[in-house]
Structures are given as structure tokens and as C-alpha cells.
Design an enzyme around this catalytic site. Structure first.
Site, PDB file in Angstrom:
ATOM      1  N   GLY A 194       0.824  -1.173   0.092  1.00  0.00           N
ATOM      2  CA  GLY A 194      -0.161  -0.025  -0.009  1.00  0.00           C
ATOM      3  C   GLY A 194       0.735   1.039   0.046  1.00  0.00           C
ATOM      4  O   GLY A 194       2.116   1.312  -0.546  1.00  0.00           O
ATOM      5  N   VAL A 198       0.540   4.680   5.257  1.00  0.00           N
ATOM      6  CA  VAL A 198       0.377   3.892   6.029  1.00  0.00           C
ATOM      7  C   VAL A 198       1.077   2.601   6.550  1.00  0.00           C
ATOM      8  O   VAL A 198       1.171   2.327   7.414  1.00  0.00           O
ATOM      9  CB  VAL A 198      -1.273   3.056   5.254  1.00  0.00           C
ATOM     10  CG1 VAL A 198      -1.708   1.955   6.317  1.00  0.00           C
ATOM     11  CG2 VAL A 198      -2.187   4.108   5.016  1.00  0.00           C
ATOM     12  N   GLU A 216       5.590  -3.200   0.683  1.00  0.00           N
ATOM     13  CA  GLU A 216       5.492  -3.270  -0.726  1.00  0.00           C
ATOM     14  C   GLU A 216       4.566  -1.723  -0.954  1.00  0.00           C
ATOM     15  O   GLU A 216       3.660  -1.797  -0.918  1.00  0.00           O
ATOM     16  CB  GLU A 216       4.799  -4.125  -1.553  1.00  0.00           C
ATOM     17  CG  GLU A 216       5.644  -5.771  -1.222  1.00  0.00           C
ATOM     18  CD  GLU A 216       6.819  -5.914  -1.798  1.00  0.00           C
ATOM     19  OE1 GLU A 216       7.023  -5.263  -2.889  1.00  0.00           O
ATOM     20  OE2 GLU A 216       7.640  -6.821  -1.828  1.00  0.00           O
ATOM     21  N   CYS A 250       1.512   0.301  -8.946  1.00  0.00           N
ATOM     22  CA  CYS A 250       2.214   1.087  -8.184  1.00  0.00           C
ATOM     23  C   CYS A 250       3.788   1.037  -9.167  1.00  0.00           C
ATOM     24  O   CYS A 250       4.472   1.939  -8.830  1.00  0.00           O
ATOM     25  CB  CYS A 250       3.023  -0.241  -7.125  1.00  0.00           C
ATOM     26  SG  CYS A 250       3.140  -1.863  -7.638  1.00  0.00           S
TER      27      CYS A 250
HETATM   28  P1  NAD Z   1      -3.531   2.082   1.386  1.00  0.00           P
HETATM   29  O1  NAD Z   1      -2.166   2.347   2.013  1.00  0.00           O
HETATM   30  O2  NAD Z   1      -4.598   3.513   1.515  1.00  0.00           O
HETATM   31  O3  NAD Z   1      -4.244   0.834   1.856  1.00  0.00           O
HETATM   32  C1  NAD Z   1      -3.437  -0.335   1.973  1.00  0.00           C
HETATM   33  C2  NAD Z   1      -4.025  -1.295   3.012  1.00  0.00           C
HETATM   34  O4  NAD Z   1      -3.865  -0.634   4.072  1.00  0.00           O
HETATM   35  C3  NAD Z   1      -5.729  -1.316   3.076  1.00  0.00           C
HETATM   36  O5  NAD Z   1      -5.930  -2.774   3.129  1.00  0.00           O
HETATM   37  C4  NAD Z   1      -6.272  -0.533   4.194  1.00  0.00           C
HETATM   38  O6  NAD Z   1      -7.466  -1.193   4.583  1.00  0.00           O
HETATM   39  C5  NAD Z   1      -4.994  -0.638   4.949  1.00  0.00           C
HETATM   40  N1  NAD Z   1      -5.159   0.854   5.769  1.00  0.00           N
HETATM   41  C6  NAD Z   1      -5.396   1.939   5.370  1.00  0.00           C
HETATM   42  N2  NAD Z   1      -5.503   2.892   6.449  1.00  0.00           N
HETATM   43  C7  NAD Z   1      -4.741   2.122   7.447  1.00  0.00           C
HETATM   44  C8  NAD Z   1      -4.516   2.716   8.761  1.00  0.00           C
HETATM   45  N3  NAD Z   1      -4.556   4.145   9.261  1.00  0.00           N
HETATM   46  N4  NAD Z   1      -4.178   1.521   9.754  1.00  0.00           N
HETATM   47  C9  NAD Z   1      -3.881   0.427   9.304  1.00  0.00           C
HETATM   48  N5  NAD Z   1      -4.353  -0.146   7.975  1.00  0.00           N
HETATM   49  C10 NAD Z   1      -4.698   0.863   7.018  1.00  0.00           C
HETATM   50  O7  NAD Z   1      -3.118   1.818   0.075  1.00  0.00           O
HETATM   51  P2  NAD Z   1      -4.076   1.841  -1.354  1.00  0.00           P
HETATM   52  O8  NAD Z   1      -4.557   3.221  -1.602  1.00  0.00           O
HETATM   53  O9  NAD Z   1      -4.903   0.720  -1.277  1.00  0.00           O
HETATM   54  O10 NAD Z   1      -2.837   1.484  -2.362  1.00  0.00           O
HETATM   55  C11 NAD Z   1      -2.150   2.380  -3.331  1.00  0.00           C
HETATM   56  C12 NAD Z   1      -0.947   2.402  -2.822  1.00  0.00           C
HETATM   57  O11 NAD Z   1      -0.276   1.301  -2.883  1.00  0.00           O
HETATM   58  C13 NAD Z   1      -0.003   3.044  -3.734  1.00  0.00           C
HETATM   59  O12 NAD Z   1       0.901   3.954  -3.211  1.00  0.00           O
HETATM   60  C14 NAD Z   1       0.709   2.045  -4.782  1.00  0.00           C
HETATM   61  O13 NAD Z   1       1.936   2.639  -5.320  1.00  0.00           O
HETATM   62  C15 NAD Z   1       0.913   1.046  -3.393  1.00  0.00           C
HETATM   63  N6  NAD Z   1       0.974  -0.340  -3.972  1.00  0.00           N
HETATM   64  C16 NAD Z   1       2.328  -0.861  -3.848  1.00  0.00           C
HETATM   65  C17 NAD Z   1       2.294  -2.239  -4.551  1.00  0.00           C
HETATM   66  C18 NAD Z   1       3.878  -2.905  -4.541  1.00  0.00           C
HETATM   67  O14 NAD Z   1       3.729  -4.058  -4.800  1.00  0.00           O
HETATM   68  N7  NAD Z   1       4.910  -2.218  -4.371  1.00  0.00           N
HETATM   69  C19 NAD Z   1       1.387  -2.731  -5.224  1.00  0.00           C
HETATM   70  C20 NAD Z   1       0.385  -2.142  -5.369  1.00  0.00           C
HETATM   71  C21 NAD Z   1      -0.029  -0.909  -4.735  1.00  0.00           C
END
Ligand code: NAD
Length: 457
Positions: A194, A198, A216, A250
């Protein structure tokens, strides 16, 4: 009624999995393979339902769902099934006169009950790919889908008990309160995919229980353009990399660094590719994905509205339908709105620079990207970029595909992540503890001590 898992059920779920893990069931490779086969069928039997769920959650075209999620998911599960026998074998270190009598060995052991936190953008692949590695390695797993993909979350929660052993593998749906509760517990390993924001919360919570974490993450992945590149095919590949999943990838190319005197030629070629992708305009096309939420659509609109660059292609945003037209913006400067954060949408800023040295300095003045792309046919140019920068990965003349390339590790560096997985054995390794063992026969007890003394003398 909410599909979220009640917070007070989370600890009992964890205890069930902990008991399941301690029962020793997962020690059997045959058991792991059976669960992996079940996981494969969970996806394959329900491909149509997953297609519907992708449509509901992401508004994404069928072809992208198949290519970017369903096919890669099945491939990675198959790799785990065929690889696990070999991956799980105990290894012997190279022969050493001093130590070999004590039969040193490296056992591949599971870490325990693991947690996989999934983002919204590839809600199936980024759940199943690490899960396959974790199952192959013999762990119990809680999967936490993103609250932004409720249709996928509901479907996974329905299908898991039908296909997977409920004593070892569970889905917990929820948002911040549910994830925070999960993060209070002690895990064998947490894989979080994510945003960096976070990730800091997850890593801080994991530190309290000393749980190992892999992160990741994302960030701004640049494309460095060489004016001597194969422009016609290069811009088509670049445009595909930017618009696939509406830029919510990502490893999407985030921005382009191009030599000033080449910018016009580059934009002309990009315009030609754009018109061939969308002859009737992107709004009429059925191959354009949508943005995940109104909030994210508004965020992307703000970035476009505030740019000091010139919008040369696209620019239209419809908040209600969560549509952002693939957009190209030229003459963008380093302090522009479009350079302030990961765009995560189909908007491509083009930043003019004097030369490749300036492009390298530009990249090095920012966070290490998840990937650096190069558009060049010149090995000297590519080596210069590779040798003078740092990033999770580096790819020339292709986009996104390195994540799915068999036997390549995938991961970031520092702010773009830590700890790699995808594909094959790398996923297994992430969820495996390398347990060192010695088994010294009694005849060598004294001789080993004297050998040691002799070695150290
Ligand atoms: P996000 O960080 O908003 O959410 C990811 C996860 O974290 C979700 O399951 C969410 O429920 C949980 N989450 C959110 N807020 C939280 C908190 N305060 N406490 C605990 N858990 C919490 O990310 P997103 O918007 O779903 O994804 C987009 C991001 O992910 C982009 O930055 C993208 O580049 C990255 N990403 C990275 C990869 C990789 O493999 N490197 C792959 C896909 C996405």
C-alpha cells in the site's frame, strides 16, 4: 449490513489459526499442495464472479482483469505447486573441513500465523500471489482485503470457507479499526502492500510486537528518455504502462524526463500513439479503466487543475463517473503539483532536462523509486542510468511486466519498500525462516574443539 468482520471476532480467528498452525498440519508438503490446488480452483471456478466484482469495484475492462489479475494469479499459484517440493528441501551449506562433521543444515521452516494486508488496485493478484508463497512455506494466514474493493472482499470471504482449510486460512474484512486490531497481535510475518503513509503506521505497530514486516510501497517511478530511442514503439508501450488500470499501478511510469530539444518530437510521437489508442477519444473507448473512488478522482483533478505545465492531451475529468481521460502535460517543472506526490492516475507529466546527467541528478534528489524506466537503444545510456541511480528495479523499453517475470524478485528500496517477493521462490522465501541446525556426533566432540582452536591459532 456491513461485510466487515466484527472486531471482537478477530482475536478468536487468530487463536483458531494459531491452534491450526501448532497442530503441525502444514508440515506436510502434500497438504500445502492440496491447499494451493484448492486456491487455484477458488480463482478458476469463480473467474466470472471475480470479473463482476472487478467491474463493480474498479470499473475495469474485462481484458485488463484477465491479463493483469486472473492470469497472473493462476500462473503464480501453479508455480508454487510445482516449486514447493524443491523450495522446501533442507539445504546443506558448502563443505567445510572444520564444520562438516557436525552436519550443518538449513531447514526451511514456516514463520507461523502471517498477515497479508492488500491494497485496492490489484485486489486479487496482490492477495493471492503472496498467499501462494505463504501457503507453500507452510504458514497459516489472515488475508485483509482493502475496504475500497468491497465486492472482492465479500467474494473472498464467501469463497474461502468453501475451498480453503478454515483452521489455517481466513479473510478478515474491514478498514482502520479492524486493521488496527489485527496489528495489535503478534504475527510470524506481516506483508503490507500500500501507501508509504500507512506503511509507517503498520511498521510502528509491528515494532511493538517485534513482528518482521515486508513493505511493498509505491512512489514516483520515472522514465528517462534517450533521444536516440525507438520512439514509435517506445511511446506505445509507455502509454499502455500509464493507462493500464487507469494508472493505478504501483509500477506505472509516473513521469517522463526528456531532453529539452527532443520534447516536441517526443510529444508528437505520443500524440500519434494516443490517437491510435483512442480514435474516437478516450471517453468513447470501452478500454479505459476508472478511478477507484470519488475522493481519488477529485485528488487527481486537483493535481491537473494546479499544474503550471501545459495539458496537451486529455485533461477531462468526470467526478460522478470517476473518469479521468488519459492526460499528457508538457513543460512540467520539479516543483509542480504533478510532481508533489505519486499520481496513481492516468496523467503523464513530461519534465524537460538538459541532458541525461541532469535526469540522473533529478532522480537522485528524490526518494528511491520502485522502478526506473529507460527508453533507449544505447547500452552506454542505459548503463549510465543504471550505474548512477538506485531503485527497486530498472527496466529498459518495457513497462510493468517485470513484476510478473518468472524468477525475478520484485520489491522497492527504502521509501518504495523493503523485502521482495513475486515470483515463484521469492514469495516462498519471504514467509520462510531459515533455521540453522547442527548435529554433532559424539566422536567429533573433542576433535571439533581442537579443530576450532587450530583454526583460530
Ligand atoms: P493504502 O495504504 O491506503 O491501503 C492499503 C491497506 O492498508 C488497505 O488494506 C487498508 O485497509 C489498510 N489501511 C489503510 N489505512 C490504514 C490505517 N490507518 N491503519 C491500518 N491499515 C490501514 O493503499 P491503497 O490506496 O490501497 O494502495 C495504493 C498504494 O499502494 C500506492 O501507493 C501504490 O503504489 C501502492 N502499491 C504498491 C504495490 C507494490 O507491490 N509495491 C502494489 C500495489 C500498490
Amino acid at each position: 449490513m456491513s461485510h466487515y468482520t466484527p472486531v471482537d471476532e478477530i482475536e478468536p480467528i487468530y487463536s483458531t489459526l494459531d491452534k491450526g498452525f501448532r497442530s503441525g498440519k502444514t508440515k506436510s508438503i502434500a497438504y500445502r499442495k492440496q491447499q494451493l490446488v484448492n486456491l487455484g480452483y477458488l480463482v478458476k471456478d469463480n473467474a466470472e464472479r471475480f470479473q463482476e466484482a472487478f467491474k463493480a469495484d474498479l470499473g475495469r475492462p474485462v481484458l485488463e482483469n484477465s491479463f493483469l489479475e486472473l492470469d497472473s494469479t493462476i500462473t503464480e499459484i501453479k508455480q508454487a505447486i510445482s516449486g514447493v517440493d524443491k523450495w522446501a528441501k533442507t539445504e546443506r551449506p558448502p563443505f567445510s573441513l572444520t564444520w562438516s562433521p557436525m552436519r550443518p543444515a538449513i531447514r526451511k521452516e514456516p514463520k507461523g500465523v502471517c498477515l497479508i494486508i492488500v491494497p485496492f488496485n490489484y485486489p486479487l493478484w496482490l492477495a493471492m500471489s503472496p498467499l501462494a508463497g505463504a501457503i507453500a512455506a507452510g504458514n497459516a494466514v489472515v488475508l485483509k482485503p482493502s475496504e475500497l474493493t468491497p465486492a472482492i472482499g465479500v467474494l473472498l470471504a464467501e469463497l474461502f470457507p468453501k475451498y480453503m482449510d478454515p483452521e489455517l486460512y481466513r479473510v478478515v474484512n474491514g478498514a482502520i479499526p479492524e486493521t488496527s486490531k489485527l496489528l495489535e497481535l503478534s504475527w510470524g510475518h506481516i506483508l503490507y502492500t500500500g501507501s508509504g503513509r500507512v506503511a509507517k503506521i503498520v511498521a510502528a505497530a509491528a515494532a511493538k510486537t517485534l513482528t518482521p514486516v515486508s513493505l511493498e510501497l509505491g512512489g514516483k517511478s520515472p522514465v528517462v528518455v534517450d533521444s536516440k530511442c525507438d520512439l514509435a514503439s517506445g511511446v506505445k508501450r509507455l502509454l499502455w504502462g500509464k493507462v493500464a488500470n487507469a494508472g493505478q499501478t504501483c509500477v506505472a511510469p509516473d513521469y517522463v524526463l526528456v531532453q529539452k530539444d527532443f520534447q516536441d518530437t517526443f510529444i508528437n510521437a505520443l500524440t500519434e500513439a494516443y490517437n491510435s489508442f483512442y480514435p474516437e477519444g478516450p471517453a468513447q473507448s470501452d478500454s479505459v479503466s476508472h478511478i477507484i473512488s470519488t475522493g481519488h478522482t477529485e485528488r487527481i483533478k486537483r493535481l491537473i487543475d494546479n499544474t503550471q505545465g501545459t495539458v496537451v492531451l486529455g485533461g477531462q475529468v468526470d467526478i460522478e463517473t470517476k473518469f479521468v481521460a488519459p492526460t499528457v502535460v508538457r513543460d512540467v517543472k520539479g516543483d509542480d503539483s504533478l510532481m508533489s506526490e505519486e499520481i496513481f492516475g492516468p496523467v503523464l507529466p513530461v519534465v524537460p532536462v538538459d541532458n541525461v546527467e541532469e535526469a540522473i541528478a533529478f532522480i537522485n534528489s528524490r526518494d528511491h523509486p520502485l522502478v526506473i524506466y529507460m527508453m533507449s537503444q544505447d547500452s552506454g545510456f542505459k548503463s549510465k542510468v543504471l550505474d548512477n541511480t538506485q531503485s527497486g528495479a530498472a527496466v529498459a523499453n518495457e513497462y510493468i511486466l517485470h513484476c510478473a517475470t518468472e524468477n525475478l524478485p520484485f520489491g522497492g528500496l527504502g521509501p518504495s519498500g523493503s523485502g521482495g517477493y513475486h515470483t515463484g521462490k521469492f514469495g516462498f522465501d519471504m514467509f520462510t525462516h531459515l533455521r540453522a541446525t547442527l548435529d554433532s556426533p559424539s566422536w567429533c566432540a573433542s576433535s571439533s574443539v581442537s579443530l576450532l582452536a587450530a583454526t583460530n591459532a
